[in-house]
Design a protein around this motif. Structure first.
Motif, short mmCIF file in Angstrom:
data_model
loop_
_atom_site.label_atom_id
_atom_site.label_comp_id
_atom_site.label_asym_id
_atom_site.label_seq_id
_atom_site.Cartn_x
_atom_site.Cartn_y
_atom_site.Cartn_z
N ASN A 1 0.68 -1.22 0.12
CA ASN A 1 0.05 -0.05 -0.08
C ASN A 1 0.84 1.31 -0.06
O ASN A 1 2.08 1.30 0.30
CB ASN A 1 -1.12 -0.01 1.11
CG ASN A 1 -0.39 0.19 2.49
OD1 ASN A 1 0.07 1.11 2.75
ND2 ASN A 1 -0.38 -1.05 3.17
N ARG A 2 0.30 2.37 -0.40
CA ARG A 2 0.96 3.55 -0.61
C ARG A 2 1.74 4.02 0.42
O ARG A 2 3.11 4.46 0.50
CB ARG A 2 0.14 4.73 -1.45
CG ARG A 2 0.74 5.88 -1.65
CD ARG A 2 -0.27 6.94 -2.18
NE ARG A 2 0.20 8.33 -2.65
CZ ARG A 2 0.52 8.58 -3.71
NH1 ARG A 2 0.27 7.77 -4.62
NH2 ARG A 2 0.94 9.84 -3.75
N ALA A 3 0.95 4.07 1.66
CA ALA A 3 1.44 4.68 2.71
C ALA A 3 2.69 3.46 3.32
O ALA A 3 3.70 4.43 3.89
CB ALA A 3 0.50 4.44 4.08
N LEU A 4 2.82 2.50 3.41
CA LEU A 4 3.71 1.69 3.64
C LEU A 4 5.02 1.95 2.57
O LEU A 4 6.13 2.18 3.08
CB LEU A 4 3.36 0.26 3.45
CG LEU A 4 4.58 -0.92 4.12
CD1 LEU A 4 4.96 -0.57 5.33
CD2 LEU A 4 4.00 -2.45 3.73
N ARG A 5 4.95 2.11 1.48
CA ARG A 5 5.77 2.43 0.29
C ARG A 5 6.43 3.57 0.79
O ARG A 5 7.65 3.91 0.49
CB ARG A 5 5.22 2.46 -1.14
CG ARG A 5 4.95 1.05 -1.33
CD ARG A 5 4.73 0.94 -3.06
NE ARG A 5 3.51 1.39 -3.31
CZ ARG A 5 3.35 2.54 -4.08
NH1 ARG A 5 4.33 3.14 -4.86
NH2 ARG A 5 2.10 3.02 -4.49
N LEU A 6 5.53 4.57 1.17
CA LEU A 6 6.14 6.06 1.55
C LEU A 6 7.22 6.05 2.86
O LEU A 6 8.12 6.60 2.90
CB LEU A 6 4.89 6.98 1.81
CG LEU A 6 5.51 8.26 2.31
CD1 LEU A 6 6.17 8.89 1.13
CD2 LEU A 6 4.00 9.04 2.58
N GLU A 7 6.49 5.10 3.69
CA GLU A 7 7.48 4.72 5.01
C GLU A 7 8.76 4.25 4.60
O GLU A 7 9.78 4.61 5.40
CB GLU A 7 6.53 4.11 5.80
CG GLU A 7 7.30 3.75 7.22
CD GLU A 7 6.41 2.77 8.09
OE1 GLU A 7 7.13 2.02 8.79
OE2 GLU A 7 5.27 2.83 7.99
N ARG A 8 8.78 3.29 3.75
CA ARG A 8 10.07 2.49 3.35
C ARG A 8 11.10 3.60 2.60
O ARG A 8 12.18 3.44 2.84
CB ARG A 8 9.74 1.48 2.50
CG ARG A 8 9.23 0.26 3.32
CD ARG A 8 8.63 -0.67 2.19
NE ARG A 8 7.93 -2.08 2.57
CZ ARG A 8 7.18 -2.82 2.12
NH1 ARG A 8 6.96 -2.76 0.72
NH2 ARG A 8 6.75 -4.00 2.88
N LEU A 9 10.52 4.35 1.78
CA LEU A 9 11.41 5.41 1.20
C LEU A 9 12.13 6.25 2.20
O LEU A 9 13.24 6.57 2.00
CB LEU A 9 10.62 6.10 0.22
CG LEU A 9 10.15 5.30 -1.03
CD1 LEU A 9 9.34 6.23 -1.92
CD2 LEU A 9 11.49 4.83 -2.02
N VAL A 10 11.35 6.86 3.12
CA VAL A 10 11.68 7.70 3.98
C VAL A 10 12.59 7.18 5.05
O VAL A 10 13.75 7.63 5.34
CB VAL A 10 10.56 8.55 4.86
CG1 VAL A 10 11.00 9.50 5.97
CG2 VAL A 10 9.95 9.19 3.99
N LYS A 11 12.37 5.83 5.48
CA LYS A 11 13.14 5.28 6.65
C LYS A 11 14.29 4.47 6.16
O LYS A 11 15.49 4.55 6.61
CB LYS A 11 12.05 4.22 7.30
CG LYS A 11 12.77 3.60 8.37
CD LYS A 11 11.75 2.72 9.27
CE LYS A 11 12.56 1.81 10.45
NZ LYS A 11 11.55 0.86 10.95
N ASP A 12 14.07 3.59 5.06
CA ASP A 12 15.21 2.81 4.71
C ASP A 12 15.95 3.65 3.62
O ASP A 12 17.15 3.27 3.55
CB ASP A 12 14.62 1.83 3.99
CG ASP A 12 13.70 0.77 4.98
OD1 ASP A 12 13.84 1.04 6.00
OD2 ASP A 12 12.81 -0.06 4.40
#
Length: 227
Positions: free
Chosen positions: A153-164
């Motif tokens: 989902n979009r929110a999870l992908r956004l979180e990964r890009l910022v965090k990872d």
């Protein structure tokens, strides 16, 4: 796992019975690279478009010479190789220049991919997976026997890009928005791997897809009967 139609009888330049040619794709932050590594560990031959894109513009290649001739010495790094970051800054702000760059690089990437596919066919490899981030955007679906889409989902992908990846949230949001929505790709994928859980869950989903791909190599011509 979603199974759709097959393209095995299409007259594509890559098709050959007994070897399954698979396109692997997924929007940024979906975990496509992780899935690619898992498939490689199971015995798949992986042909990575990002690796080919770097190889296509190495020092001394035709594409490298054309890029320097077009954009000048400012896109050279101190060691003489291509400064990819500098080139991105120039072309990504101008669609016409980006199109020019793609017209130089993409044919070289395709040439390298075809060569690797033919080498895999010559070795008798059973499953060859081409990892292509923009497979749908570049209208390459019909070139492959099967398509695997990795999604989250979009929110999870956004979180990964910022965090990872350490991206700023606004930058990550722009990168997500620049790609074709995954919802438009799902219906055209033969296999859908949802990457919204644990690593163990992802391993099981990848294993299910891998087992299905191996079954398809046993009788690839009849696979068009899949529901």
């Amino acid at each position: 796992m979603a199974v759709g139609w097959a393209r095995l009888n299409d007259p594509t330049p890559y098709h050959e019975s007994r070897m399954l040619l698979v396109g692997l794709t997924g929007n940024i932050g979906s975990g496509k690279s992780t899935v690619s590594r898992m498939l490689a560990a199971r015995g798949a031959t992986i042909i990575d478009a990002d690796v080919l894109a770097r190889r296509a513009v190495e020092l001394g290649t035709v594409a490298f010479d054309r890029i320097v001739a077009r954009w000048g010495e400012t896109v050279r790094a101190p060691d003489g190789h291509l400064d990819r970051a500098a080139l991105r800054q120039v072309v990504f702000a101008d669609q016409e220049q980006l199109d020019e760059l793609n017209a130089i690089v993409h044919p070289e990437v395709e040439r390298l991919r075809k060569r690797l596919v033919e080498q895999a066919r010559g070795r008798g490899d059973r499953v060859v997976i081409c990892d292509i981030p923009l497979l749908f955007e570049r209208h390459m679906v019909e070139r492959f026997d099967r398509i695997i889409l990795v999604d989250a989902n979009r929110a999870l992908r956004l979180e990964r890009l910022v965090k990872d990846r350490g991206l700023r949230e606004t930058e990550a949001m722009d990168m997500i928005a620049a790609q074709m929505p995954a919802e438009l790709k799902r219906a055209r994928a033969d296999f859908l791997i949802e990457n919204d859980g644990t690593l163990a869950q992802l391993e099981r989903r990848v294993q299910d897809v891998w087992a299905a791909l191996l079954r398809d190599t046993e009788s690839p011509r009849s696979a068009a009967a899949l529901p």
